[in-house]
Design a protein around this motif. Structure first.
Motif, PDB file in Angstrom:
ATOM      1  N   ILE A   1       0.845  -1.202   0.000  1.00  0.00           N
ATOM      2  CA  ILE A   1       0.000   0.000   0.000  1.00  0.00           C
ATOM      3  C   ILE A   1       0.878   1.248   0.000  1.00  0.00           C
ATOM      4  N   LEU A   2       1.882   1.270   0.853  1.00  0.00           N
ATOM      5  CA  LEU A   2       2.784   2.425   0.906  1.00  0.00           C
ATOM      6  C   LEU A   2       3.624   2.548  -0.361  1.00  0.00           C
ATOM      7  N   VAL A   3       4.040   1.417  -0.919  1.00  0.00           N
ATOM      8  CA  VAL A   3       4.844   1.446  -2.142  1.00  0.00           C
ATOM      9  C   VAL A   3       4.012   1.949  -3.322  1.00  0.00           C
ATOM     10  N   ILE A   4       2.720   1.750  -3.296  1.00  0.00           N
ATOM     11  CA  ILE A   4       1.860   2.278  -4.361  1.00  0.00           C
ATOM     12  C   ILE A   4       1.464   3.717  -4.066  1.00  0.00           C
ATOM     13  N   PHE A   5       1.090   4.016  -2.844  1.00  0.00           N
ATOM     14  CA  PHE A   5       0.542   5.336  -2.522  1.00  0.00           C
ATOM     15  C   PHE A   5       1.591   6.450  -2.555  1.00  0.00           C
ATOM     16  N   ILE A   6       2.697   6.263  -1.872  1.00  0.00           N
ATOM     17  CA  ILE A   6       3.678   7.356  -1.740  1.00  0.00           C
ATOM     18  C   ILE A   6       4.314   7.728  -3.082  1.00  0.00           C
ATOM     19  N   PRO A   7       4.863   6.775  -3.859  1.00  0.00           N
ATOM     20  CA  PRO A   7       5.400   7.194  -5.165  1.00  0.00           C
ATOM     21  C   PRO A   7       4.314   7.701  -6.119  1.00  0.00           C
ATOM     22  N   GLY A   8       3.094   7.192  -5.990  1.00  0.00           N
ATOM     23  CA  GLY A   8       2.011   7.686  -6.843  1.00  0.00           C
ATOM     24  C   GLY A   8       1.707   9.146  -6.594  1.00  0.00           C
ATOM     25  N   VAL A   9       1.613   9.524  -5.327  1.00  0.00           N
ATOM     26  CA  VAL A   9       1.332  10.921  -4.982  1.00  0.00           C
ATOM     27  C   VAL A   9       2.539  11.806  -5.319  1.00  0.00           C
ATOM     28  N   LEU A  10       3.738  11.313  -5.097  1.00  0.00           N
ATOM     29  CA  LEU A  10       4.929  12.073  -5.485  1.00  0.00           C
ATOM     30  C   LEU A  10       4.987  12.263  -6.999  1.00  0.00           C
ATOM     31  N   GLY A  11       4.598  11.235  -7.737  1.00  0.00           N
ATOM     32  CA  GLY A  11       4.554  11.347  -9.189  1.00  0.00           C
ATOM     33  C   GLY A  11       3.525  12.360  -9.655  1.00  0.00           C
ATOM     34  N   VAL A  12       2.367  12.404  -8.996  1.00  0.00           N
ATOM     35  CA  VAL A  12       1.347  13.399  -9.324  1.00  0.00           C
ATOM     36  C   VAL A  12       1.895  14.802  -9.097  1.00  0.00           C
ATOM     37  N   ALA A  13       2.546  15.004  -7.964  1.00  0.00           N
ATOM     38  CA  ALA A  13       3.114  16.324  -7.668  1.00  0.00           C
ATOM     39  C   ALA A  13       4.188  16.697  -8.687  1.00  0.00           C
ATOM     40  N   LEU A  14       5.021  15.749  -9.057  1.00  0.00           N
ATOM     41  CA  LEU A  14       6.068  16.012 -10.046  1.00  0.00           C
ATOM     42  C   LEU A  14       5.467  16.318 -11.413  1.00  0.00           C
ATOM     43  N   GLY A  15       4.448  15.559 -11.809  1.00  0.00           N
ATOM     44  CA  GLY A  15       3.800  15.811 -13.093  1.00  0.00           C
ATOM     45  C   GLY A  15       3.150  17.174 -13.158  1.00  0.00           C
ATOM     46  N   ARG A  16       2.465  17.567 -12.087  1.00  0.00           N
ATOM     47  CA  ARG A  16       1.848  18.899 -12.044  1.00  0.00           C
ATOM     48  C   ARG A  16       2.915  19.990 -12.073  1.00  0.00           C
ATOM     49  N   TYR A  17       3.988  19.783 -11.350  1.00  0.00           N
ATOM     50  CA  TYR A  17       5.068  20.767 -11.319  1.00  0.00           C
ATOM     51  C   TYR A  17       5.681  20.950 -12.708  1.00  0.00           C
ATOM     52  N   LEU A  18       5.923  19.840 -13.400  1.00  0.00           N
ATOM     53  CA  LEU A  18       6.538  19.927 -14.721  1.00  0.00           C
ATOM     54  C   LEU A  18       5.652  20.665 -15.713  1.00  0.00           C
ATOM     55  N   VAL A  19       4.348  20.418 -15.663  1.00  0.00           N
ATOM     56  CA  VAL A  19       3.437  21.108 -16.579  1.00  0.00           C
ATOM     57  C   VAL A  19       3.366  22.590 -16.240  1.00  0.00           C
ATOM     58  N   ARG A  20       3.271  22.911 -14.970  1.00  0.00           N
ATOM     59  CA  ARG A  20       3.204  24.328 -14.576  1.00  0.00           C
ATOM     60  C   ARG A  20       4.506  25.056 -14.915  1.00  0.00           C
ATOM     61  N   ARG A  21       5.629  24.402 -14.737  1.00  0.00           N
ATOM     62  CA  ARG A  21       6.906  25.020 -15.075  1.00  0.00           C
ATOM     63  C   ARG A  21       7.007  25.277 -16.574  1.00  0.00           C
ATOM     64  N   ARG A  22       6.545  24.312 -17.362  1.00  0.00           N
ATOM     65  CA  ARG A  22       6.559  24.490 -18.809  1.00  0.00           C
ATOM     66  C   ARG A  22       5.629  25.623 -19.224  1.00  0.00           C
ATOM     67  N   ASP A  23       4.447  25.687 -18.607  1.00  0.00           N
ATOM     68  CA  ASP A  23       3.504  26.760 -18.931  1.00  0.00           C
ATOM     69  C   ASP A  23       4.051  28.121 -18.523  1.00  0.00           C
TER      70      ASP A  23
END
Length: 153
Positions: free
Chosen positions: A113-135
């Motif tokens: 559960i932790l191996v799925i949840f923590i990297p998943g949420v970190l990946g969401v934050a990274l993906g949002r950051y990358l799109v906002r930085r590009r914009d």
């Protein structure tokens, strides 16, 4: 199909597949477990992180609650993977650790559960950051030269 169900089934199946592959490999090469276990964990974390980045890029404006999506996926994927691994352990040719059902759906599942949840949420934050930085960089390049110099200072 709900988005969290797809993630739970996919990542739970990947977990069980990696455990089965690790079990077969450990029977064939018992002295190489010191690098095979971390490699399997790294593959799972990389898959979850990549899927999380894709989610974050798709929802860069933050309109959806992806935290709950990943929590549900982690819960269902971890408990489901533990139950399936327990069943597969009774089949001949599968060596998944001989753990009991209670261990698989509690302690073993909590780790997954932790191996799925923590990297998943970190990946969401990274993906949002990358799109906002590009914009933001696209917006900064559209500014006139005098404004661009003052914006970078």
């Amino acid at each position: 199909m709900n988005a969290w169900v797809l993630r739970a089934v996919g990542l739970g199946a990947l977990t069980v597949g990696l455990r089965a592959l690790l079990g077969v490999a450990m029977v064939q090469w018992p002295t190489n477990g010191s690098w095979m276990r971390p490699l399997g964990l790294l593959v799972l974390i990389a898959a979850v992180l990549a899927w999380g980045v894709l989610d974050g890029r798709a929802d860069a404006d933050g309109q959806r609650d992806l935290t709950m999506r990943w929590l549900k996926a982690g819960l269902a994927g971890g408990i489901g993977a533990g139950a399936v691994a327990w069943i597969l352990d009774y089949l001949p040719g599968f060596d998944l650790g001989d753990n009991g059902l209670l261990f698989e759906i509690t302690s073993g599942a909590s780790f997954i559960i932790l191996v799925i949840f923590i990297p998943g949420v970190l990946g969401v934050a990274l993906g949002r950051y990358l799109v906002r930085r590009r914009d933001n960089s696209d917006t900064a390049s559209d500014l006139p030269n005098s404004t661009k110099e003052s914006a970078t200072v």
